[in-house]
Design a protein around this motif. Sequence first.
Motif, PDB file in Angstrom:
ATOM      1  N   VAL A 123       0.849  -1.182   0.000  1.00  0.00           N
ATOM      2  CA  VAL A 123       0.000   0.000   0.000  1.00  0.00           C
ATOM      3  C   VAL A 123       0.891   1.240   0.000  1.00  0.00           C
ATOM      4  CG1 VAL A 123      -1.630   1.339   1.401  1.00  0.00           C
ATOM      5  CG2 VAL A 123      -1.965  -1.113   1.121  1.00  0.00           C
ATOM      6  N   ALA A 124       0.461   2.268  -0.702  1.00  0.00           N
ATOM      7  CA  ALA A 124       1.253   3.492  -0.779  1.00  0.00           C
ATOM      8  C   ALA A 124       0.343   4.681  -1.051  1.00  0.00           C
ATOM      9  CB  ALA A 124       2.313   3.376  -1.882  1.00  0.00           C
ATOM     10  N   LEU A 125       0.916   5.878  -1.003  1.00  0.00           N
ATOM     11  CA  LEU A 125       0.199   7.110  -1.321  1.00  0.00           C
ATOM     12  C   LEU A 125       0.660   7.568  -2.698  1.00  0.00           C
ATOM     13  CD1 LEU A 125      -1.735   9.316  -0.227  1.00  0.00           C
ATOM     14  CD2 LEU A 125       0.303  10.535   0.568  1.00  0.00           C
ATOM     15  N   ARG A 126      -0.307   7.768  -3.593  1.00  0.00           N
ATOM     16  CA  ARG A 126       0.053   8.127  -4.971  1.00  0.00           C
ATOM     17  C   ARG A 126      -1.030   9.023  -5.565  1.00  0.00           C
ATOM     18  NH1 ARG A 126       1.477   3.755  -9.769  1.00  0.00           N
ATOM     19  NH2 ARG A 126       2.493   5.231 -11.171  1.00  0.00           N
ATOM     20  N   ASP A 127      -0.608  10.150  -6.090  1.00  0.00           N
ATOM     21  CA  ASP A 127      -1.541  11.087  -6.728  1.00  0.00           C
ATOM     22  C   ASP A 127      -2.707  11.447  -5.813  1.00  0.00           C
ATOM     23  OD1 ASP A 127       0.022  11.047  -9.042  1.00  0.00           O
ATOM     24  OD2 ASP A 127      -1.097   9.369  -9.900  1.00  0.00           O
ATOM     25  N   GLY A 128      -2.405  11.610  -4.539  1.00  0.00           N
ATOM     26  CA  GLY A 128      -3.423  12.054  -3.603  1.00  0.00           C
ATOM     27  C   GLY A 128      -4.379  10.989  -3.111  1.00  0.00           C
ATOM     28  N   ARG A 129      -4.100   9.703  -3.420  1.00  0.00           N
ATOM     29  CA  ARG A 129      -4.966   8.626  -2.943  1.00  0.00           C
ATOM     30  C   ARG A 129      -4.102   7.487  -2.416  1.00  0.00           C
ATOM     31  NH1 ARG A 129     -10.126   7.051  -6.421  1.00  0.00           N
ATOM     32  NH2 ARG A 129     -10.839   6.552  -4.310  1.00  0.00           N
ATOM     33  N   VAL A 130      -4.669   6.738  -1.462  1.00  0.00           N
ATOM     34  CA  VAL A 130      -4.005   5.527  -0.992  1.00  0.00           C
ATOM     35  C   VAL A 130      -4.310   4.434  -2.012  1.00  0.00           C
ATOM     36  CG1 VAL A 130      -3.845   3.806   0.837  1.00  0.00           C
ATOM     37  CG2 VAL A 130      -4.195   6.219   1.416  1.00  0.00           C
ATOM     38  N   VAL A 131      -3.267   3.770  -2.472  1.00  0.00           N
ATOM     39  CA  VAL A 131      -3.413   2.744  -3.499  1.00  0.00           C
ATOM     40  C   VAL A 131      -2.855   1.420  -2.988  1.00  0.00           C
ATOM     41  CG1 VAL A 131      -3.356   4.353  -5.446  1.00  0.00           C
ATOM     42  CG2 VAL A 131      -1.210   3.440  -4.557  1.00  0.00           C
ATOM     43  N   VAL A 132      -3.333   0.330  -3.599  1.00  0.00           N
ATOM     44  CA  VAL A 132      -2.877  -1.006  -3.244  1.00  0.00           C
ATOM     45  C   VAL A 132      -2.306  -1.664  -4.486  1.00  0.00           C
ATOM     46  CG1 VAL A 132      -5.212  -1.938  -3.631  1.00  0.00           C
ATOM     47  CG2 VAL A 132      -3.558  -3.262  -2.313  1.00  0.00           C
ATOM     48  N   ARG A 133      -1.248  -2.437  -4.310  1.00  0.00           N
ATOM     49  CA  ARG A 133      -0.701  -3.198  -5.427  1.00  0.00           C
ATOM     50  C   ARG A 133      -1.447  -4.529  -5.462  1.00  0.00           C
ATOM     51  NH1 ARG A 133       5.663  -4.381  -6.091  1.00  0.00           N
ATOM     52  NH2 ARG A 133       5.225  -5.897  -4.458  1.00  0.00           N
TER      53      ARG A 133
ATOM     54  N   SER B 112       3.238  -9.519  -7.886  1.00  0.00           N
ATOM     55  CA  SER B 112       4.341  -9.822  -8.806  1.00  0.00           C
ATOM     56  C   SER B 112       4.530  -8.748  -9.871  1.00  0.00           C
ATOM     57  CB  SER B 112       4.111 -11.178  -9.484  1.00  0.00           C
ATOM     58  OG  SER B 112       2.948 -11.145 -10.295  1.00  0.00           O
ATOM     59  N   ASP B 113       3.642  -7.744  -9.889  1.00  0.00           N
ATOM     60  CA  ASP B 113       3.720  -6.681 -10.890  1.00  0.00           C
ATOM     61  C   ASP B 113       3.953  -5.344 -10.193  1.00  0.00           C
ATOM     62  OD1 ASP B 113       3.442  -4.819 -12.888  1.00  0.00           O
ATOM     63  OD2 ASP B 113       1.521  -5.566 -13.624  1.00  0.00           O
ATOM     64  N   PRO B 114       5.148  -4.760 -10.307  1.00  0.00           N
ATOM     65  CA  PRO B 114       5.446  -3.500  -9.615  1.00  0.00           C
ATOM     66  C   PRO B 114       4.540  -2.340 -10.028  1.00  0.00           C
ATOM     67  CG  PRO B 114       7.464  -4.536 -10.414  1.00  0.00           C
ATOM     68  CD  PRO B 114       6.331  -5.282 -11.028  1.00  0.00           C
ATOM     69  N   GLY B 115       3.888  -2.463 -11.184  1.00  0.00           N
ATOM     70  CA  GLY B 115       3.058  -1.362 -11.654  1.00  0.00           C
ATOM     71  C   GLY B 115       1.570  -1.574 -11.454  1.00  0.00           C
ATOM     72  N   ALA B 116       1.184  -2.631 -10.756  1.00  0.00           N
ATOM     73  CA  ALA B 116      -0.239  -2.984 -10.632  1.00  0.00           C
ATOM     74  C   ALA B 116      -0.874  -2.270  -9.447  1.00  0.00           C
ATOM     75  CB  ALA B 116      -0.397  -4.496 -10.506  1.00  0.00           C
ATOM     76  N   TRP B 117      -0.994  -0.945  -9.522  1.00  0.00           N
ATOM     77  CA  TRP B 117      -1.569  -0.161  -8.430  1.00  0.00           C
ATOM     78  C   TRP B 117      -2.992   0.252  -8.764  1.00  0.00           C
ATOM     79  CZ3 TRP B 117       1.134   0.274  -4.003  1.00  0.00           C
ATOM     80  CH2 TRP B 117       2.519   0.042  -4.058  1.00  0.00           C
ATOM     81  N   THR B 118      -3.872   0.229  -7.770  1.00  0.00           N
ATOM     82  CA  THR B 118      -5.259   0.664  -7.934  1.00  0.00           C
ATOM     83  C   THR B 118      -5.709   1.315  -6.630  1.00  0.00           C
ATOM     84  OG1 THR B 118      -7.424  -0.076  -8.745  1.00  0.00           O
ATOM     85  CG2 THR B 118      -6.346  -1.480  -7.123  1.00  0.00           C
ATOM     86  N   PRO B 119      -6.655   2.264  -6.688  1.00  0.00           N
ATOM     87  CA  PRO B 119      -7.117   2.915  -5.451  1.00  0.00           C
ATOM     88  C   PRO B 119      -7.640   1.903  -4.428  1.00  0.00           C
ATOM     89  CG  PRO B 119      -7.826   4.182  -7.347  1.00  0.00           C
ATOM     90  CD  PRO B 119      -7.228   2.905  -7.888  1.00  0.00           C
ATOM     91  N   LEU B 120      -7.243   2.083  -3.177  1.00  0.00           N
ATOM     92  CA  LEU B 120      -7.572   1.127  -2.126  1.00  0.00           C
ATOM     93  C   LEU B 120      -9.069   1.063  -1.826  1.00  0.00           C
ATOM     94  CD1 LEU B 120      -6.687  -0.817   0.175  1.00  0.00           C
ATOM     95  CD2 LEU B 120      -6.451   1.202   1.633  1.00  0.00           C
ATOM     96  N   ALA B 121      -9.736   2.202  -1.712  1.00  0.00           N
ATOM     97  CA  ALA B 121     -11.132   2.223  -1.268  1.00  0.00           C
ATOM     98  C   ALA B 121     -12.051   1.397  -2.180  1.00  0.00           C
ATOM     99  CB  ALA B 121     -11.623   3.662  -1.139  1.00  0.00           C
ATOM    100  N   PRO B 122     -12.064   1.629  -3.493  1.00  0.00           N
ATOM    101  CA  PRO B 122     -12.934   0.796  -4.340  1.00  0.00           C
ATOM    102  C   PRO B 122     -12.487  -0.659  -4.410  1.00  0.00           C
ATOM    103  CG  PRO B 122     -11.654   2.324  -5.677  1.00  0.00           C
ATOM    104  CD  PRO B 122     -11.460   2.724  -4.257  1.00  0.00           C
ATOM    105  N   TYR B 123     -11.186  -0.888  -4.291  1.00  0.00           N
ATOM    106  CA  TYR B 123     -10.680  -2.266  -4.296  1.00  0.00           C
ATOM    107  C   TYR B 123     -11.222  -3.041  -3.097  1.00  0.00           C
ATOM    108  CZ  TYR B 123      -7.217  -6.076  -4.157  1.00  0.00           C
ATOM    109  OH  TYR B 123      -6.590  -7.316  -4.127  1.00  0.00           O
ATOM    110  N   LEU B 124     -11.166  -2.437  -1.913  1.00  0.00           N
ATOM    111  CA  LEU B 124     -11.694  -3.092  -0.718  1.00  0.00           C
ATOM    112  C   LEU B 124     -13.198  -3.317  -0.828  1.00  0.00           C
ATOM    113  CD1 LEU B 124      -9.943  -1.430   2.367  1.00  0.00           C
ATOM    114  CD2 LEU B 124      -9.739  -3.795   1.596  1.00  0.00           C
TER     115      LEU B 124
END
Length: 201
Positions: free
Chosen positions: A161-171, A175-187
């Motif tokens: 999990v990280a902070l990116r472009d003003g939102r908390v995102v989850v990988r 296995s994919d370093p670029g597979a980030w998506t916003p945490l809230a809708p993912y959960l």
Amino acid sequence: MTDEPAEASARDEASARDEASAGTGAGAAAAFAEARAAVGAATALLTEAAARREVLAVYEPPRRRLGLPRAARMRRIGEVWRLGALLLDGEGRLYAVGRVVRAEAPARRSVTANAVAEQRAYRAAAVKGGIPAGETVNFDAVPIPLDGDPAGAAPTTDGAVALRDGRVVVRWNPSDPGAWTPLAPYLAERAELLAQPAPGT
């Protein structure tokens, strides 16, 4: 004699930096508030649905105690819901998925690979720790704090999990370093799927 225009320009630049810093801090605070709200909503939904949970445990390697050998075992520390790349417990604590095994009593079998032997040893350690055979056991899970930025100003290659472009995102794909998506809708999506599983699952 002082250079008043230069001094004024320096003051303006400092003021702009202070405003930008304040804006960044406020944005991060809002992002983590959104993430905590999403965790709370997922916890409430899964609790109400009595969704299936898995065991959260700590692996304790073999050691000697009072001069006697003590076999490796898993120590149960709680229960969690598995939400893709994340684990969530009933208290709203979030974890990155670590290792997963199914508890299984030890059996005499021929072993052809070290990895297979290691997996069997972990399965046996779960049963040794009092976890019923057949239970799914998560261990080496990494706690994810949501009271601040857990991974710096930008995502890292090993964080979940990280902070990116003003939102908390989850990988979502470890296995994919670029597979980030916003945490809230993912959960929200993962919790809904677990709360209302498809027929036959």
